[in-house]
Structure formats: C-alpha cells, structure tokens
Scaffold this active site. Structure first.
Site, PDB file in Angstrom:
ATOM      1  N   ASN A  71      13.492 -20.056  21.650  1.00 58.72           N
ATOM      2  CA  ASN A  71      14.667 -19.383  21.099  1.00 58.72           C
ATOM      3  C   ASN A  71      14.612 -19.505  19.568  1.00 58.72           C
ATOM      4  O   ASN A  71      14.582 -20.616  19.031  1.00 58.72           O
ATOM      5  CB  ASN A  71      15.932 -20.051  21.665  1.00 58.72           C
ATOM      6  CG  ASN A  71      17.200 -19.398  21.141  1.00 58.72           C
ATOM      7  OD1 ASN A  71      17.298 -19.092  19.968  1.00 58.72           O
ATOM      8  ND2 ASN A  71      18.174 -19.208  22.014  1.00 58.72           N
TER       9      ASN A  71
ATOM     10  N   ASP B 237      16.849 -18.210  17.364  1.00 59.38           N
ATOM     11  CA  ASP B 237      18.151 -17.966  16.708  1.00 59.38           C
ATOM     12  C   ASP B 237      18.278 -18.715  15.383  1.00 59.38           C
ATOM     13  O   ASP B 237      18.816 -18.192  14.409  1.00 59.38           O
ATOM     14  CB  ASP B 237      19.306 -18.476  17.587  1.00 59.38           C
ATOM     15  CG  ASP B 237      19.560 -17.611  18.796  1.00 59.38           C
ATOM     16  OD1 ASP B 237      18.955 -16.535  18.907  1.00 59.38           O
ATOM     17  OD2 ASP B 237      20.365 -18.037  19.650  1.00 59.38           O
ATOM     18  N   HIS B 238      17.817 -19.982  15.379  1.00 57.84           N
ATOM     19  CA  HIS B 238      18.130 -20.805  14.208  1.00 57.84           C
ATOM     20  C   HIS B 238      17.186 -20.579  13.026  1.00 57.84           C
ATOM     21  O   HIS B 238      17.450 -21.060  11.931  1.00 57.84           O
ATOM     22  CB  HIS B 238      18.277 -22.269  14.613  1.00 57.84           C
ATOM     23  CG  HIS B 238      19.444 -22.430  15.542  1.00 57.84           C
ATOM     24  ND1 HIS B 238      20.707 -21.988  15.201  1.00 57.84           N
ATOM     25  CD2 HIS B 238      19.545 -22.899  16.802  1.00 57.84           C
ATOM     26  CE1 HIS B 238      21.531 -22.203  16.210  1.00 57.84           C
ATOM     27  NE2 HIS B 238      20.838 -22.747  17.204  1.00 57.84           N
TER      28      HIS B 238
ATOM     29  N   GLY C 234      15.379 -24.007  21.901  1.00 56.80           N
ATOM     30  CA  GLY C 234      15.513 -23.466  20.552  1.00 56.80           C
ATOM     31  C   GLY C 234      15.709 -24.518  19.488  1.00 56.80           C
ATOM     32  O   GLY C 234      14.795 -24.852  18.730  1.00 56.80           O
TER      33      GLY C 234
ATOM     34  N   GLU D 118      19.256 -19.201  34.844  1.00 54.40           N
ATOM     35  CA  GLU D 118      18.890 -20.283  33.926  1.00 54.40           C
ATOM     36  C   GLU D 118      19.931 -21.384  34.120  1.00 54.40           C
ATOM     37  O   GLU D 118      21.111 -21.200  33.828  1.00 54.40           O
ATOM     38  CB  GLU D 118      18.895 -19.794  32.483  1.00 54.40           C
ATOM     39  CG  GLU D 118      18.527 -20.910  31.511  1.00 54.40           C
ATOM     40  CD  GLU D 118      18.644 -20.490  30.045  1.00 54.40           C
ATOM     41  OE1 GLU D 118      18.638 -19.283  29.750  1.00 54.40           O
ATOM     42  OE2 GLU D 118      18.769 -21.400  29.215  1.00 54.40           O
TER      43      GLU D 118
ATOM     44  N   HIS E 167      19.088 -25.544  27.427  1.00 52.41           N
ATOM     45  CA  HIS E 167      20.223 -25.930  26.584  1.00 52.41           C
ATOM     46  C   HIS E 167      20.176 -27.424  26.287  1.00 52.41           C
ATOM     47  O   HIS E 167      20.243 -28.246  27.197  1.00 52.41           O
ATOM     48  CB  HIS E 167      21.599 -25.562  27.158  1.00 52.41           C
ATOM     49  CG  HIS E 167      22.573 -25.280  26.044  1.00 52.41           C
ATOM     50  ND1 HIS E 167      23.264 -26.261  25.419  1.00 52.41           N
ATOM     51  CD2 HIS E 167      22.878 -24.123  25.406  1.00 52.41           C
ATOM     52  CE1 HIS E 167      23.976 -25.727  24.438  1.00 52.41           C
ATOM     53  NE2 HIS E 167      23.752 -24.422  24.408  1.00 52.41           N
ATOM     54  N   GLY E 168      19.992 -27.712  25.016  1.00 49.44           N
ATOM     55  CA  GLY E 168      20.015 -29.096  24.549  1.00 49.44           C
ATOM     56  C   GLY E 168      18.751 -29.892  24.853  1.00 49.44           C
ATOM     57  O   GLY E 168      18.715 -31.095  24.599  1.00 49.44           O
TER      58      GLY E 168
ATOM     59  N   ARG F 145      21.944 -18.158   3.434  1.00 50.50           N
ATOM     60  CA  ARG F 145      21.883 -17.592   2.082  1.00 50.50           C
ATOM     61  C   ARG F 145      21.970 -16.060   2.090  1.00 50.50           C
ATOM     62  O   ARG F 145      21.712 -15.433   1.063  1.00 50.50           O
ATOM     63  CB  ARG F 145      20.574 -18.013   1.394  1.00 50.50           C
ATOM     64  CG  ARG F 145      20.578 -19.446   0.902  1.00 50.50           C
ATOM     65  CD  ARG F 145      21.471 -19.598  -0.327  1.00 50.50           C
ATOM     66  NE  ARG F 145      21.564 -20.971  -0.754  1.00 50.50           N
ATOM     67  CZ  ARG F 145      20.795 -21.525  -1.702  1.00 50.50           C
ATOM     68  NH1 ARG F 145      19.873 -20.817  -2.303  1.00 50.50           N
ATOM     69  NH2 ARG F 145      20.960 -22.774  -2.029  1.00 50.50           N
TER      70      ARG F 145
ATOM     71  N   ARG G  44      26.319 -13.726  13.944  1.00 52.00           N
ATOM     72  CA  ARG G  44      26.179 -14.833  12.987  1.00 52.00           C
ATOM     73  C   ARG G  44      24.731 -15.177  12.657  1.00 52.00           C
ATOM     74  O   ARG G  44      24.450 -15.722  11.620  1.00 52.00           O
ATOM     75  CB  ARG G  44      26.919 -16.076  13.472  1.00 52.00           C
ATOM     76  CG  ARG G  44      26.301 -16.690  14.693  1.00 52.00           C
ATOM     77  CD  ARG G  44      26.965 -17.998  15.032  1.00 52.00           C
ATOM     78  NE  ARG G  44      28.253 -17.791  15.665  1.00 52.00           N
ATOM     79  CZ  ARG G  44      28.832 -18.692  16.455  1.00 52.00           C
ATOM     80  NH1 ARG G  44      28.252 -19.855  16.660  1.00 52.00           N
ATOM     81  NH2 ARG G  44      29.989 -18.452  17.024  1.00 52.00           N
ATOM     82  N   HIS G  45      23.814 -14.877  13.586  1.00 47.74           N
ATOM     83  CA  HIS G  45      22.395 -15.106  13.251  1.00 47.74           C
ATOM     84  C   HIS G  45      21.548 -13.869  13.561  1.00 47.74           C
ATOM     85  O   HIS G  45      21.118 -13.185  12.656  1.00 47.74           O
ATOM     86  CB  HIS G  45      21.833 -16.403  13.864  1.00 47.74           C
ATOM     87  CG  HIS G  45      22.313 -16.761  15.251  1.00 47.74           C
ATOM     88  ND1 HIS G  45      22.324 -15.868  16.288  1.00 47.74           N
ATOM     89  CD2 HIS G  45      22.781 -17.936  15.751  1.00 47.74           C
ATOM     90  CE1 HIS G  45      22.778 -16.457  17.369  1.00 47.74           C
ATOM     91  NE2 HIS G  45      23.078 -17.712  17.083  1.00 47.74           N
TER      92      HIS G  45
ATOM     93  N   THR H 174      27.857 -23.375  19.793  1.00 39.71           N
ATOM     94  CA  THR H 174      26.766 -22.911  20.653  1.00 39.71           C
ATOM     95  C   THR H 174      27.373 -22.630  22.023  1.00 39.71           C
ATOM     96  O   THR H 174      28.533 -22.979  22.262  1.00 39.71           O
ATOM     97  CB  THR H 174      25.639 -23.967  20.734  1.00 39.71           C
ATOM     98  OG1 THR H 174      24.585 -23.463  21.579  1.00 39.71           O
ATOM     99  CG2 THR H 174      26.114 -25.293  21.299  1.00 39.71           C
ATOM    100  N   THR H 175      26.614 -22.009  22.907  1.00 40.29           N
ATOM    101  CA  THR H 175      27.121 -21.691  24.238  1.00 40.29           C
ATOM    102  C   THR H 175      27.613 -22.981  24.903  1.00 40.29           C
ATOM    103  O   THR H 175      26.888 -23.971  24.957  1.00 40.29           O
ATOM    104  CB  THR H 175      26.004 -21.055  25.092  1.00 40.29           C
ATOM    105  OG1 THR H 175      25.347 -20.074  24.296  1.00 40.29           O
ATOM    106  CG2 THR H 175      26.556 -20.415  26.345  1.00 40.29           C
TER     107      THR H 175
ATOM    108  N   GLU I 204      19.769 -12.964  25.105  1.00 40.23           N
ATOM    109  CA  GLU I 204      21.025 -13.491  25.652  1.00 40.23           C
ATOM    110  C   GLU I 204      22.174 -12.690  25.069  1.00 40.23           C
ATOM    111  O   GLU I 204      22.182 -12.401  23.862  1.00 40.23           O
ATOM    112  CB  GLU I 204      21.200 -14.959  25.241  1.00 40.23           C
ATOM    113  CG  GLU I 204      20.135 -15.879  25.757  1.00 40.23           C
ATOM    114  CD  GLU I 204      20.271 -17.278  25.174  1.00 40.23           C
ATOM    115  OE1 GLU I 204      21.232 -17.556  24.438  1.00 40.23           O
ATOM    116  OE2 GLU I 204      19.389 -18.093  25.456  1.00 40.23           O
TER     117      GLU I 204
ATOM    118  N   HIS J 267      19.791 -14.791  20.937  1.00 38.45           N
ATOM    119  CA  HIS J 267      21.159 -14.531  21.408  1.00 38.45           C
ATOM    120  C   HIS J 267      21.829 -13.616  20.394  1.00 38.45           C
ATOM    121  O   HIS J 267      22.026 -14.019  19.250  1.00 38.45           O
ATOM    122  CB  HIS J 267      21.894 -15.877  21.519  1.00 38.45           C
ATOM    123  CG  HIS J 267      23.281 -15.779  22.058  1.00 38.45           C
ATOM    124  ND1 HIS J 267      24.042 -16.888  22.353  1.00 38.45           N
ATOM    125  CD2 HIS J 267      24.066 -14.712  22.364  1.00 38.45           C
ATOM    126  CE1 HIS J 267      25.218 -16.514  22.813  1.00 38.45           C
ATOM    127  NE2 HIS J 267      25.261 -15.200  22.821  1.00 38.45           N
TER     128      HIS J 267
ATOM    129  N   ARG K 258      25.087 -12.286  19.217  1.00 38.71           N
ATOM    130  CA  ARG K 258      26.506 -12.601  19.383  1.00 38.71           C
ATOM    131  C   ARG K 258      27.374 -11.483  18.831  1.00 38.71           C
ATOM    132  O   ARG K 258      26.951 -10.745  17.941  1.00 38.71           O
ATOM    133  CB  ARG K 258      26.834 -13.896  18.618  1.00 38.71           C
ATOM    134  CG  ARG K 258      26.311 -15.153  19.292  1.00 38.71           C
ATOM    135  CD  ARG K 258      26.739 -16.388  18.537  1.00 38.71           C
ATOM    136  NE  ARG K 258      26.478 -17.585  19.316  1.00 38.71           N
ATOM    137  CZ  ARG K 258      27.347 -18.116  20.178  1.00 38.71           C
ATOM    138  NH1 ARG K 258      28.546 -17.589  20.341  1.00 38.71           N
ATOM    139  NH2 ARG K 258      27.021 -19.187  20.858  1.00 38.71           N
TER     140      ARG K 258
END
Ligand code: PXP
Length: 236
Positions: A6, A8-9, A212, A150, A190-191, A17, A48-49, A99-100, A69, A42, A44
């Site tokens: 993932n 996303d980050h 991710g 998942e 997740h996590g 920035r 946001r990302h 996060t989710t 996602e 993902h 959203r």
C-alpha cells in the site's frame, strides 16, 4: 504468501508539502521491482493522499495487480468503473479517522452492497471486502457475492505479545478457515509490521498480505543514508 504494498503514505509525504514528490507511481514500480505481488491504495472522499490522477497513472504502469480501496458510494463506483482496477476493496470510511478503523458492517448493508458488488463484477473487477474476523460478517460477505475478503488484523496488531494477542490471532485463524471453506480467497492486513507479521503469515488459508505504513516508515529510515550522501556530494 503474496505481498501487496500500500503506497498511500508516499502520497501522504507528497501532500504534506502539496508538492509533486515523492511520486507514488515511482514507489509502486520500485516495489514491483523488489518483488511485490500487487499495489494497493485507498482513494478517500477527502482525497487526503491518493488522487484520481494517481489512479490513472497506476492503471497505466502497474504490471502486477492494482487493488483500490474505497467506500461503497456511487461516486467511488463511478471512479472504479472508469479506472477498472484489478480489485476493488470495499472499506468503511469516516472523515475524521486517521486510518481505517475496522471492517465493513456487511450484515447491516447487504441490500445496498449486493447490487453494488455485482455492478463492479460485471465490469470485470474482482471485489473484496475489508472485514473483521467475525464469522457472521464473513458469511454476509459470501452472501453479497465478493470474490475475496481481507481480514482486518488491526486488533491483533494493536496488542502486545501475550494472552490477549494470542486470542486475537486465534480469531483471525478461525475467520480464515471459515472464509476459505465458503470458497473465498483470503487476504489479511492492517497494522502488520516487521515484528508482528510472522504468526499471521503462518496461517495457511491466508494467501496475501496488504501492508503499507510499516514498509513506508522503514523505507524512510533505511533510505536516509543514501539520501544524505547524495546531498553532500552536491554541496561539496
Ligand atoms: N488494508 C486496509 C483495508 C487498509 O485500509 C489499510 C490501511 O490503508 C491497510 C490494509 C494497510 O494497513 P497498514 O498501512 O497499517 O499496513
């Protein structure tokens, strides 16, 4: 065991920035080069990302498998039908969440989800639901016609090693076994990180992880020496 990354980050850093780097598509290509079996992101409601622009680029360049996602809304369905990811993963979404926060409540939304999923499947998209390790919810996933699930490993990942975490792992095992027997393909995520992933990787029914944050966080650290050295060369 397959690993989907993932990214996303990577986009979170870019958006910190409002810049044009780092480029999530480049991260996706490098992840594939390193052996990743798929790329996940993902999109959203608040963008946001990841943006639609990123999805268009991912669709053009990802050679493995693109898993997007999204919430089960009309707007998101339009995006999915336009981009045609290999997999759409339906997730719950709350605007203020970091996060989710949990799996989708499939039982309460069966009537809405079944035709939504069918429409995506008719377009040749495989559909997944992000679901808690709860047998009733997994049964409902099967009923609404998804190809895969998942299993949410978030509760397990939040716990320290010990009895409570063992119980959370046991719930994941039972959920994986139950879903597999219903004929579903079983993914998990997740996590998950470098310390907690191995006990989950030992569950035979789980065939793919979606990871991710921990990988992007580690990449920022293991890559920093190279980044500093390159700048020193430039300024000397
Ligand atoms: N699976 C789902 C459904 C998610 O929403 C996320 C987070 O975006 C992940 C997996 C990956 O979680 P993490 O970033 O903690 O590895």
């Amino acid at each position: 065991m397959k690993l989907a990354i993932n990214v996303d980050h990577i986009a979170t850093i870019r958006e910190a920035r409002k810049s044009n780097e780092p480029e999530p598509v480049l991260a996706a290509l490098l992840a594939e080069q390193a052996g990743a079996d798929g790329i996940v992101c993902h999109i959203r409601g608040d963008r946001r990302h990841i943006k639609v622009r990123d999805l268009l680029l991912f669709r053009q360049v990802v050679k493995t498998k693109l898993n997007v996602e999204m919430a089960a809304t009309e707007d998101m369905k339009k995006i999915a039908l336009d981009i045609k990811p290999d997999i759409v993963s339906l997730v719950p979404e709350r605007e203020e969440e970091l996060t989710t926060e949990g799996g989708l409540d499939v039982i309460s939304n069966e009537q809405h989800l079944a035709p939504h999923i069918q429409e995506l499947k008719n377009a040749g998209i495989r559909v997944s639901i992000f679901v808690d390790p709860d047998l009733k919810q997994i049964e409902a996933c099967h009923k609404v016609g998804v190809d895969l699930i998942e299993i949410n490993t978030g509760k397990y990942a939040d716990l320290k090693p010990g009895k409570e975490r063992d119980e959370a792992l046991d719930e994941i095992k039972k959920a994986a076994d139950f879903g597999y027997k219903l004929g579903l393909e079983i993914h998990a995520g997740h996590g998950l990180d470098y310390r907690n992933v191995r006990p989950v990787a030992a569950i035979p029914e789980i065939t793919e992880f979606s990871i991710g944050f921990s990988i992007v966080a580690r990449a920022a650290i293991v890559g920093i020496e190279e980044a500093v050295k390159e700048m020193i060369v430039l300024i000397e």
